[in-house]
Each structure stands twice: as structure tokens, then as C-alpha cells.
Scaffold this active site. Structure first.
Site, PDB file in Angstrom:
ATOM      1  N   PRO A 207      27.050  45.521  47.920  1.00  0.00           N
ATOM      2  CA  PRO A 207      27.420  46.911  48.233  1.00  0.00           C
ATOM      3  C   PRO A 207      28.113  47.639  47.091  1.00  0.00           C
ATOM      4  O   PRO A 207      28.037  48.863  47.005  1.00  0.00           O
ATOM      5  CB  PRO A 207      28.346  46.773  49.445  1.00  0.00           C
ATOM      6  CG  PRO A 207      28.791  45.352  49.445  1.00  0.00           C
ATOM      7  CD  PRO A 207      27.694  44.562  48.832  1.00  0.00           C
ATOM      8  N   GLU A 225      33.226  43.571  47.533  1.00  0.00           N
ATOM      9  CA  GLU A 225      34.486  43.949  48.190  1.00  0.00           C
ATOM     10  C   GLU A 225      34.889  45.391  47.928  1.00  0.00           C
ATOM     11  O   GLU A 225      34.955  45.832  46.776  1.00  0.00           O
ATOM     12  CB  GLU A 225      35.621  43.019  47.729  1.00  0.00           C
ATOM     13  CG  GLU A 225      36.947  43.302  48.425  1.00  0.00           C
ATOM     14  CD  GLU A 225      38.010  42.263  48.135  1.00  0.00           C
ATOM     15  OE1 GLU A 225      39.141  42.403  48.641  1.00  0.00           O
ATOM     16  OE2 GLU A 225      37.721  41.289  47.398  1.00  0.00           O
ATOM     17  N   LYS A 241      39.005  37.472  52.163  1.00  0.00           N
ATOM     18  CA  LYS A 241      39.651  36.185  51.958  1.00  0.00           C
ATOM     19  C   LYS A 241      38.935  35.172  52.833  1.00  0.00           C
ATOM     20  O   LYS A 241      38.928  35.297  54.061  1.00  0.00           O
ATOM     21  CB  LYS A 241      41.143  36.232  52.309  1.00  0.00           C
ATOM     22  CG  LYS A 241      42.025  36.755  51.191  1.00  0.00           C
ATOM     23  CD  LYS A 241      41.929  35.880  49.958  1.00  0.00           C
ATOM     24  CE  LYS A 241      42.558  36.522  48.754  1.00  0.00           C
ATOM     25  NZ  LYS A 241      42.207  35.775  47.513  1.00  0.00           N
TER      26      LYS A 241
END
Length: 424
Positions: A207, A225, A241
Site C-alpha cells: 500500500p 505500514e 507489530k
């Protein structure tokens, strides 16, 4: 200056457009959002290197279907300092192409003194577009992709395991609850960085993929992220995480995903960073607006499963872009908790400055919008050398051998694309 925009139903791909028009420009950017789940708008263009970070400059605006407005594109560096500066590798941008992957529409957006100036640029761009066809394949054919025979880890395995134990000692003493310990793979390379990105993005859709060239330095990222977005006054961060590898065997792949979802250690690690982000947002957002959605969701990428949570809030009236960035930067998933003490321990333990790695990559607009991914899964090319940062979160329950296996998994996509062996 006024903002102008025109659009065109596109007949060609974003990669062909970039390779035809921007591939040979010295300060070019391609924020590749083809696989972004909620905002699939790729942005590309050129700019001027700038050390002046004018984050709170305001401009005239238009109502457009995407968040991007020309101002700054680049990489904000992790500095390890408590005081926010916004320093990094930036391009000052006054015009760009925005490619809508859903509607296959190309937007031409820019800030110009007059409509006539914008029209001249827009019409020149249309003439170039008329000649495009198969340019990305041709570029890759004539410019062999970057490769590296061998990369060396700055911390050999024994050193990294020892540093994990030191981090765990800090945790047992109550200095921190969690610490993101990183290292780097470094080595020589030969070949073309853009062709490398073309190869990498095809095999590893992400992304927050992107290619940014500023002078002699190139960033090639397949980051999964989101560090931070601001759109219409809503700020969102999506810390990652928790990691497990992918498998070509569907049953084993599903087993890895289930194992990640049910791991108490990974859940605890993710929740610590979610709490940190909530606290960061409380500085700039109305308290009642802060919410956690999609808590502890497994999201799958080309080489890894990741545990992700989304945290958002509404900015309080009068909060500037600089203040919002200062509240969240650097991202908690790349520091640990509590953040300031974690950063102090990181500075003591790690073998080299992180620089661009674990900073933020993307755009900052003049209307308050921004969209920045975390600088992870990113290769940085400069002066014949390539650097790839890797790391992971350490908690009281961390097993050093497992943590070392995790950084190897995270490096896998780049190592495969570079055809590189690693001296661990």
C-alpha cells in the site's frame, strides 16, 4: 498561488507514464498507491530539493477526489532527538500527475501564477502522453535492475542476539515496556534503481510502495505500514507489530496467519504501541474522538502476515500540521514505549544512525492533508552502496533466536529482488 486541475480518462498505465516522462529526471518521485486499500491514487512528478520544511504554509484549494496537493514530497528522517525538526530528504513540488487506479483517470494538478501558465504545462503533458506505450517494459529492458552479490549485516548474529538480551534487561528493570531494535544490511550494488523498483513492486505489491530520487540518492520502498494520514481534520495511524512468514502451501499459510492472530506475545506488543499512539493523539485531538478500530487485525502481504491496528482522532481546532507531526513522530512502532526512553536506549544500542529508515515517506500538502508511510521494507541507494534497515519489537517474552529469524523474513523481498546473499 492558485491551484488548477484538469483530468483525462487514461488509456495507459501509471508505470508507463512514469517511465516515459519522469524516469530520467534527477529529482523525481512516484508514490505508488495502486494497492492502497482506501486511497488508490498514485502521485508522480518532479520537484526541487529543499532543506526548508514549510509544513504550515497555506494555499488556495479546490475540491478534488484525492488528498494530495502540491507542496512537499519526500522522506522525513528518524533523528533520535526528542525535538521535532521535520528534517529529511524533501522535494518542493508545485505540480504533479495523480493517477486514479479505480476510475483509470489521470489528473493534472498544479499551482501556477495564472491559468495560462497551467494550460501550457497541461497541454505539453498531453502531447507527451500521446506517445506513450510499453515504456516501463522498454525501460527495464535497456536498464538492468540493481543487483548486489552480497550484503553484510552491521550486527552479526551473535551481536544482535546480545543486544536483544540487553534490551530485555532494560525491560526487566522497568526502563521500557517494549523496544524496537534495528540493524542494517549494507553492500555494493550495480544496475538501475528504477528498474529495481519495477521488479520489486511487481512481485511485492504494497500500500505504501514508492520510488523517490533526490540527487544521487534513491529510496525504493514497499512499505506496508501507514505512519500517519490527515484528511479533513481526521488523523489516523496504523501501527504494525507482529509478523509471520507467508507460505506457498495454503494450509501452512493459513496456519501462520492463525498463529499470529492468537499469539499473546504479539498481541501484547501491538497493544503497547496502540496505547502509545492513543497517548500521542491525545495531545492534538479531542479526547472523545480518539478511537481504535480494526484492533489486532491480520493483514497479509507478499512475504509476511502482519498484525495491524488502526487508531484515529479528530484534530482540535487550531492544531497545525507541524504540531500534529511533532506529536506522533517518530512512529511508536519503530521506537517502543515509553517513546523518549526507548529512543535513548536505541541510540546506545544500535550500530549506526537510522537516517531515512524508520522515518516517514510520502507527501505533505498545503491544505492540512498529509499521507506518510513508515520507512520500512525500504532500500536506500547512494554512491554505489545500498542500505536496507530491518528490525523488530523486543518485549520481556522475546526469544532472541525467533527475533533474529523475524528480521530475516522482513528482508526477504529485497534480498530476492537484489539476488543478494547475506553475511549474517
Amino acid at each position: 498561488m492558485p491551484l488548477y486541475c484538469e483530468s483525462l480518462q487514461s488509456w495507459t498505465s501509471a508505470q508507463d507514464i512514469f517511465c516515459s516522462i519522469f524516469a530520467n529526471q534527477p529529482n523525481a518521485f512516484w508514490l505508488d498507491r495502486q494497492h492502497h486499500p482506501t486511497a488508490p491514487f498514485t502521485v508522480m512528478g518532479v520537484g526541487y530539493p529543499s532543506s526548508e520544511i514549510l509544513l504550515d504554509e497555506e494555499f488556495d484549494d479546490l475540491e478534488l477526489p484525492f488528498a494530495f496537493r502540491p507542496m512537499l514530497v519526500g522522506v522525513m528522517h528518524y533523528s533520535g532527538a526528542a525535538e521535532f525538526t521535520g528534517a529529511g530528504d524533501w522535494l518542493k513540488v508545485d505540480r504533479a500527475f495523480v493517477y486514479d487506479h479505480t476510475d483509470k483517470r489521470l489528473y493534472f494538478v498544479g499551482r501556477f501564477p495564472t491559468r495560462e501558465d497551467f494550460d501550457q504545462w497541461h497541454h505539453a503533458a498531453l502531447l507527451r502522453l500521446a506517445l506513450i506505450g510499453g515504456d516501463s517494459a522498454s525501460y527495464a529492458l535497456h536498464n538492468p535492475a540493481a543487483t548486489s552479490a552480497e550484503l553484510t549485516c552491521l550486527d552479526n548474529k551473535a551481536e544482535y542476539l546480545r543486544k536483544i538480551e540487553t534490551a530485555k534487561d532494560h525491560i526487566s528493570k522497568g526502563d521500557v515496556y517494549q523496544l524496537c531494535l534495528t540493524t542494517q544490511l549494507v553492500g555494493d550494488y550495480q544496475g538501475d534503481e528504477l528498474s529495481y523498483f519495477l521488479r520489486l513492486r511487481k512481485a511485492n505489491p504494497a500500500p505504501y510502495a514508492g520510488f523517490i530520487r533526490i540527487g544521487a540518492k534513491s529510496y525504493v520502498s514497499i512499505s506496508p505500514e501507514r505512519f500517519m494520514t490527515i484528511e479533513q481534520g481526521v488523523v489516523t495511524s496504523s501501527p504494525i507489530k507482529g509478523t509471520r512468514p507467508r507460505s506457498h502451501n495454503p494450509e501452512q499459510d493459513a496456519q501462520f496467519a492463525t498463529e499470529l492472530a492468537e499469539s499473546e506475545k504479539e498481541q501484547a506488543e501491538n497493544l503497547m504501541i496502540v496505547d502509545l499512539v492513543r497517548n500521542d493523539l491525545s495531545v492534538i485531538c479531542t479526547p472523545e474522538s480518539i478511537l481504535v478500530s480494526d484492533l489486532l487485525k491480520v493483514r497479509s502481504y507478499s512475504t509476511v502476515h502482519q498484525l495491524v491496528s488502526d487508531v484515529s482522532g479528530h484534530l482540535r481546532t487550531g492544531v497545525s500540521t507541524s504540531a500534529a507531526l511533532a506529536a506522533l513522530f517518530p512512529g511508536g512502532s519503530m521506537t517502543g514505549a515509553p517513546k523518549i526512553r526507548a529512543m535513548e536506549i536505541i541510540a546506545e544500542l544500535e550500530s549506526a544512525p537510522r537516517a531515512g529508515y524508520s522515518g516517514a515517506i510520502g507527501f505533505v500538502s498545503g491544505n492540512g492533508n498529509l499521507d506518510l508511510g513508515m520507512v520500512i521494507r525500504t532500500a536506500i541507494f547512494e554512491a554505489g552502496r545500498v542500505r536496507i534497515g530491518i528490525g523488530g519489537g523486543i518485549t520481556s517474552g522475546s526469544e532472541p533466536e525467533v527475533e533474529h529469524q523475524e528480521i530475516q523474513i522482513k528482508a526477504q523481498a529485497h534480498l530476492s529482488a537484489l539476488s543478494a546473499a547475506v553475511r549474517w
